[in-house]
Design a protein around this motif. Structure first.
Motif, short mmCIF file in Angstrom:
data_model
loop_
_atom_site.label_atom_id
_atom_site.label_comp_id
_atom_site.label_asym_id
_atom_site.label_seq_id
_atom_site.Cartn_x
_atom_site.Cartn_y
_atom_site.Cartn_z
N HIS A 121 0.85 -1.20 0.00
CA HIS A 121 0.00 0.00 0.00
C HIS A 121 0.88 1.24 0.00
O HIS A 121 1.77 1.38 0.83
N SER A 126 4.05 8.27 1.47
CA SER A 126 2.74 8.09 2.10
C SER A 126 2.67 8.71 3.49
O SER A 126 1.68 9.35 3.86
N VAL A 144 -5.57 4.79 4.45
CA VAL A 144 -6.35 3.62 4.03
C VAL A 144 -5.96 3.24 2.60
O VAL A 144 -5.68 4.10 1.76
N ASP A 146 -7.92 1.25 0.55
CA ASP A 146 -9.06 0.97 -0.31
C ASP A 146 -9.99 2.18 -0.31
O ASP A 146 -10.79 2.37 0.60
N GLU A 147 -9.87 3.00 -1.35
CA GLU A 147 -10.67 4.22 -1.41
C GLU A 147 -12.15 3.92 -1.59
O GLU A 147 -13.01 4.70 -1.17
N GLU A 148 -12.48 2.78 -2.20
CA GLU A 148 -13.88 2.42 -2.40
C GLU A 148 -14.58 2.20 -1.06
O GLU A 148 -15.72 2.63 -0.86
N LEU A 150 -13.76 3.61 1.73
CA LEU A 150 -13.89 4.94 2.32
C LEU A 150 -15.09 5.68 1.74
O LEU A 150 -15.88 6.27 2.49
N ARG A 151 -15.25 5.64 0.43
CA ARG A 151 -16.39 6.34 -0.19
C ARG A 151 -17.72 5.70 0.20
O ARG A 151 -18.70 6.40 0.43
N SER A 155 -15.16 6.96 7.12
CA SER A 155 -13.81 6.91 7.70
C SER A 155 -13.64 5.79 8.71
O SER A 155 -12.61 5.11 8.72
N ALA A 158 -13.47 2.40 7.10
CA ALA A 158 -12.20 2.27 6.38
C ALA A 158 -11.05 2.07 7.35
O ALA A 158 -10.14 1.27 7.08
N PRO A 202 -6.86 8.45 1.81
CA PRO A 202 -6.65 7.37 0.84
C PRO A 202 -5.28 7.49 0.18
O PRO A 202 -4.89 8.55 -0.28
#
Length: 237
Positions: A121, A126, A144, A146-148, A150-151, A155, A158, A202
């Protein structure tokens, strides 16, 4: 005024599935992947301008300086102002391990790096991006992968399911961990969210500015390594 963190806690050997398979307390030699993961954590911490590295190890691991080629050269390089190795012999979880070195953190915000969870990751910037987000908004932060998630879930979901091994934490997190260690880090973040909001960053997002030149680590020889045995709190009756 937002207090700036200067310490990175690099946690080794707690909650590792590989370590949990060791028999009779015999330490397993670190794999090439483990060595690379720790090197990545160190590289990110220094690139972010963090000046002190605190390694926390369990008694099942061989000394950090033997594993990774020496703290004053191959591991920390010439840019860390101080390196501390804290050995814990009774920590039962990530929360116990972090709370066991609270006296080293001076009640200031700090960065927590979990090398095993960082693998795969993000990149070398980062942790610097995490600090840039902190300077913009403060609070607690978690990177995080995995942005998906999070969306879709927000938060806290995630942070619980897609954390990428990089956190920026306020001392209040340690208060929550000490009161309810079984809730884990994500539970502690939720407990104090009203006072200290959580931001999930993310790692797939566009890079944010790296550490300003004025805050970049200077080239200097590190101080002697401090070897500490930080015993975790005893289990309750």
């Amino acid at each position: 005024m937002i207090k700036q963190p200067h310490k990175a806690v690099i946690l080794l050997g707690f909650g590792s599935s590989r370590r949990s398979k060791a028999c009779d307390g015999i330490a397993l030699p670190p794999s090439a992947a483990e060595n690379a993961a720790v090197q990545q954590a160190v590289k990110e911490a220094l690139a972010a301008g963090l000046k002190e590295l605190i390694f926390v190890t369990s008694d099942s691991r061989t000394p950090v300086e033997e594993q990774f080629g020496g703290l004053d050269g191959g591991l920390a390089g010439a840019r860390a102002e101080r390196v501390v190795v804290a050995r814990q012999f009774a920590a039962r979880s990530l929360g116990h391990a972090v709370c066991g070195i609270r006296h080293l953190l001076e009640e200031k915000p700090f960065v927590l790096l979990l090398p095993e969870d960082m693998q795969g990751h993000g990149g070398s910037d980062s942790t610097a991006r995490l600090l840039a987000a902190y300077r913009a908004g403060g609070g607690n932060l978690v990177a995080v992968g995995d942005e998906e998630v999070l969306r879709r879930d927000g938060s806290f979901a995630a942070a619980a399911t897609a954390a990428a091994g990089r956190y920026l934490l306020q001392p209040a997190v340690l208060d929550a961990l000490e009161e309810a260690p079984e809730a884990g880090l994500s539970g502690a973040l939720l407990t104090i969210a009203e006072a200290w909001p959580l931001t999930a960053v993310p790692l797939a997002a566009a890079p944010q500015p790296v550490v300003p030149a004025s805050e970049a680590p200077t080239l200097r020889a590190p101080r002697p390594v401090a070897l500490l045995a930080a015993a975790a709190p005893e289990a309750a009756d």
